[in-house]
Design a protein around this motif. Structure first.
Motif, PDB file in Angstrom:
ATOM      1  N   GLY A 102      49.915  38.434  36.450  1.00 58.32           N
ATOM      2  CA  GLY A 102      50.179  39.783  36.944  1.00 58.32           C
ATOM      3  C   GLY A 102      49.329  40.817  36.234  1.00 58.32           C
ATOM      4  O   GLY A 102      48.791  41.735  36.856  1.00 58.32           O
ATOM      5  N   HIS A 103      49.176  40.670  34.918  1.00 60.90           N
ATOM      6  CA  HIS A 103      48.338  41.594  34.153  1.00 60.90           C
ATOM      7  C   HIS A 103      46.868  41.473  34.571  1.00 60.90           C
ATOM      8  O   HIS A 103      46.167  42.476  34.711  1.00 60.90           O
ATOM      9  CB  HIS A 103      48.466  41.305  32.656  1.00 60.90           C
ATOM     10  CG  HIS A 103      49.715  41.843  32.032  1.00 60.90           C
ATOM     11  ND1 HIS A 103      49.929  43.194  31.836  1.00 60.90           N
ATOM     12  CD2 HIS A 103      50.825  41.217  31.555  1.00 60.90           C
ATOM     13  CE1 HIS A 103      51.096  43.383  31.261  1.00 60.90           C
ATOM     14  NE2 HIS A 103      51.663  42.192  31.082  1.00 60.90           N
ATOM     15  N   VAL A 104      46.402  40.247  34.757  1.00 60.51           N
ATOM     16  CA  VAL A 104      44.989  40.031  35.102  1.00 60.51           C
ATOM     17  C   VAL A 104      44.685  40.597  36.487  1.00 60.51           C
ATOM     18  O   VAL A 104      43.677  41.296  36.674  1.00 60.51           O
ATOM     19  CB  VAL A 104      44.641  38.531  35.038  1.00 60.51           C
ATOM     20  CG1 VAL A 104      43.219  38.291  35.557  1.00 60.51           C
ATOM     21  CG2 VAL A 104      44.761  38.010  33.611  1.00 60.51           C
ATOM     22  N   ILE A 105      45.539  40.307  37.455  1.00 60.10           N
ATOM     23  CA  ILE A 105      45.297  40.791  38.819  1.00 60.10           C
ATOM     24  C   ILE A 105      45.351  42.317  38.861  1.00 60.10           C
ATOM     25  O   ILE A 105      44.527  42.962  39.526  1.00 60.10           O
ATOM     26  CB  ILE A 105      46.311  40.183  39.803  1.00 60.10           C
ATOM     27  CG1 ILE A 105      46.123  38.666  39.881  1.00 60.10           C
ATOM     28  CG2 ILE A 105      46.145  40.794  41.191  1.00 60.10           C
ATOM     29  CD1 ILE A 105      47.145  37.964  40.753  1.00 60.10           C
ATOM     30  N   ALA A 106      46.320  42.912  38.149  1.00 62.85           N
ATOM     31  CA  ALA A 106      46.401  44.375  38.102  1.00 62.85           C
ATOM     32  C   ALA A 106      45.133  44.957  37.496  1.00 62.85           C
ATOM     33  O   ALA A 106      44.614  45.975  37.968  1.00 62.85           O
ATOM     34  CB  ALA A 106      47.619  44.812  37.294  1.00 62.85           C
ATOM     35  N   SER A 107      44.598  44.293  36.463  1.00 66.11           N
ATOM     36  CA  SER A 107      43.348  44.748  35.841  1.00 66.11           C
ATOM     37  C   SER A 107      42.189  44.679  36.824  1.00 66.11           C
ATOM     38  O   SER A 107      41.390  45.622  36.928  1.00 66.11           O
ATOM     39  CB  SER A 107      43.049  43.888  34.605  1.00 66.11           C
ATOM     40  OG  SER A 107      41.795  44.218  34.047  1.00 66.11           O
ATOM     41  N   VAL A 108      42.083  43.583  37.567  1.00 67.09           N
ATOM     42  CA  VAL A 108      40.988  43.424  38.526  1.00 67.09           C
ATOM     43  C   VAL A 108      41.075  44.488  39.628  1.00 67.09           C
ATOM     44  O   VAL A 108      40.060  45.102  39.994  1.00 67.09           O
ATOM     45  CB  VAL A 108      41.010  42.010  39.144  1.00 67.09           C
ATOM     46  CG1 VAL A 108      40.003  41.908  40.289  1.00 67.09           C
ATOM     47  CG2 VAL A 108      40.695  40.962  38.084  1.00 67.09           C
ATOM     48  N   LEU A 109      42.262  44.715  40.160  1.00 71.75           N
ATOM     49  CA  LEU A 109      42.414  45.709  41.224  1.00 71.75           C
ATOM     50  C   LEU A 109      42.116  47.118  40.720  1.00 71.75           C
ATOM     51  O   LEU A 109      41.519  47.931  41.438  1.00 71.75           O
ATOM     52  CB  LEU A 109      43.830  45.631  41.810  1.00 71.75           C
ATOM     53  CG  LEU A 109      44.167  44.323  42.541  1.00 71.75           C
ATOM     54  CD1 LEU A 109      45.608  44.344  43.052  1.00 71.75           C
ATOM     55  CD2 LEU A 109      43.218  44.099  43.706  1.00 71.75           C
ATOM     56  N   VAL A 143      31.536  41.306  40.507  1.00 75.64           N
ATOM     57  CA  VAL A 143      32.483  42.261  39.922  1.00 75.64           C
ATOM     58  C   VAL A 143      33.865  41.621  39.766  1.00 75.64           C
ATOM     59  O   VAL A 143      34.517  41.767  38.726  1.00 75.64           O
ATOM     60  CB  VAL A 143      32.562  43.530  40.789  1.00 75.64           C
ATOM     61  CG1 VAL A 143      33.791  44.354  40.425  1.00 75.64           C
ATOM     62  CG2 VAL A 143      31.302  44.357  40.626  1.00 75.64           C
ATOM     63  N   VAL A 144      34.322  40.911  40.791  1.00 71.35           N
ATOM     64  CA  VAL A 144      35.631  40.265  40.714  1.00 71.35           C
ATOM     65  C   VAL A 144      35.628  39.178  39.650  1.00 71.35           C
ATOM     66  O   VAL A 144      36.578  39.064  38.853  1.00 71.35           O
ATOM     67  CB  VAL A 144      36.029  39.686  42.091  1.00 71.35           C
ATOM     68  CG1 VAL A 144      37.279  38.809  41.962  1.00 71.35           C
ATOM     69  CG2 VAL A 144      36.291  40.810  43.085  1.00 71.35           C
ATOM     70  N   LEU A 145      34.568  38.368  39.609  1.00 72.30           N
ATOM     71  CA  LEU A 145      34.486  37.310  38.598  1.00 72.30           C
ATOM     72  C   LEU A 145      34.463  37.909  37.199  1.00 72.30           C
ATOM     73  O   LEU A 145      35.140  37.407  36.281  1.00 72.30           O
ATOM     74  CB  LEU A 145      33.236  36.468  38.829  1.00 72.30           C
ATOM     75  CG  LEU A 145      33.033  35.261  37.896  1.00 72.30           C
ATOM     76  CD1 LEU A 145      34.219  34.318  37.960  1.00 72.30           C
ATOM     77  CD2 LEU A 145      31.744  34.517  38.253  1.00 72.30           C
TER      78      LEU A 145
END
Length: 249
Positions: A102-109, A143-145
């Motif tokens: 959840g933390h990683v996905i929130a950071s990416v978005l 960018v996503v990677l």
């Protein structure tokens, strides 16, 4: 409860925390725009890079936008660990992976929002990329990677830190590293020692890959090096984060 549902709940929780913290929003989204205006609008004429400076600087500032929001991620992760939030999630039978993911996905978005703002301002300042659809698709992929890689590494740093304050400080090298790359000026214009560091550190090939994709002529060597660095950082961050989380939770 499915594995997917807790991950979405954790993602929504993290976004609410970000929205309620003006400092996090400023650091993650507005600060990169301020830096772009400072370097491109105020100081751009001072840099001789052989092309329109906004075209040169935008890829590096995109990477900088990814790094600027990492401090709040590390602090948030550490706060969850040190304040007992993780233990409450364990009682609720929330999967361990969901909390970290959840933390990683929130950071990416958040990174994507910040980069969208950077690119929008760049166009207002005269940015004129030659990239076609596939070029922009490649930029989005890199960018996503990069966001996933730095996200996992930052989560690991946050888990390893003893307090939220030290967690925020642990991410400072990641924020500073782009300034010692080819983000602002070409590496060959730097002095001895610094030039070699800039050429061989991980962010320079990533920036050069973005620069090449936006110019319509990416160099294979830069692309391979960028993908290798991103993958390596992601694997190290993921393994470190899961290992530390298992020990501390």
């Amino acid at each position: 409860m499915s594995a997917k549902s807790p991950s979405l709940v954790m993602l929504r929780r993290n976004f609410k925390h970000i929205a309620r913290n003006p400092t996090s929003v400023f650091n993650a989204v507005l600060m990169p725009v301020v830096v772009m205006l400072m370097f491109v609008y105020m100081l751009g004429d001072a840099f001789a890079v052989g092309q329109n400076y906004v075209d040169y600087a935008t890829p590096g500032l995109m990477l900088l936008a990814v790094c600027y929001g990492l401090g709040s991620v590390a602090t948030s992760v550490n706060s969850d660990m040190t304040k007992g939030v993780i233990n409450r999630f364990k009682v609720m039978d929330v999967p361990r992976g969901a909390v970290l993911t959840g933390h990683v996905i929130a950071s990416v978005l958040t990174n994507l929002v910040a980069i969208g703002a950077i690119v929008g301002v760049a166009f207002l300042l005269g940015f004129s990329p030659a990239a076609g659809f596939l070029g922009w698709l490649g930029v989005a992929g890199v960018v996503v990677l990069l966001g996933v890689a730095t996200g996992w590494l930052t989560v690991a740093l946050g888990l390893a830190a003893k307090s939220p304050e030290t967690a925020g400080l642990a991410s400072v090298p990641l924020v500073m590293l782009p300034f010692f790359s080819s983000a602002i000026v070409p590496a060959e214009k730097m002095g001895p020692g610094l030039r070699q560091f800039a050429e061989y550190q991980p962010f320079t090939p990533i920036i050069e890959t973005l620069r090449g994709l936006l110019a319509g002529s990416p160099a294979a060597g830069d692309v391979i090096a960028a993908l290798a660095w991103c993958t390596g950082i992601a694997v190290v961050g993921y393994v470190w984060a899961r290992s530390t989380f298992k020990k501390r939770a």
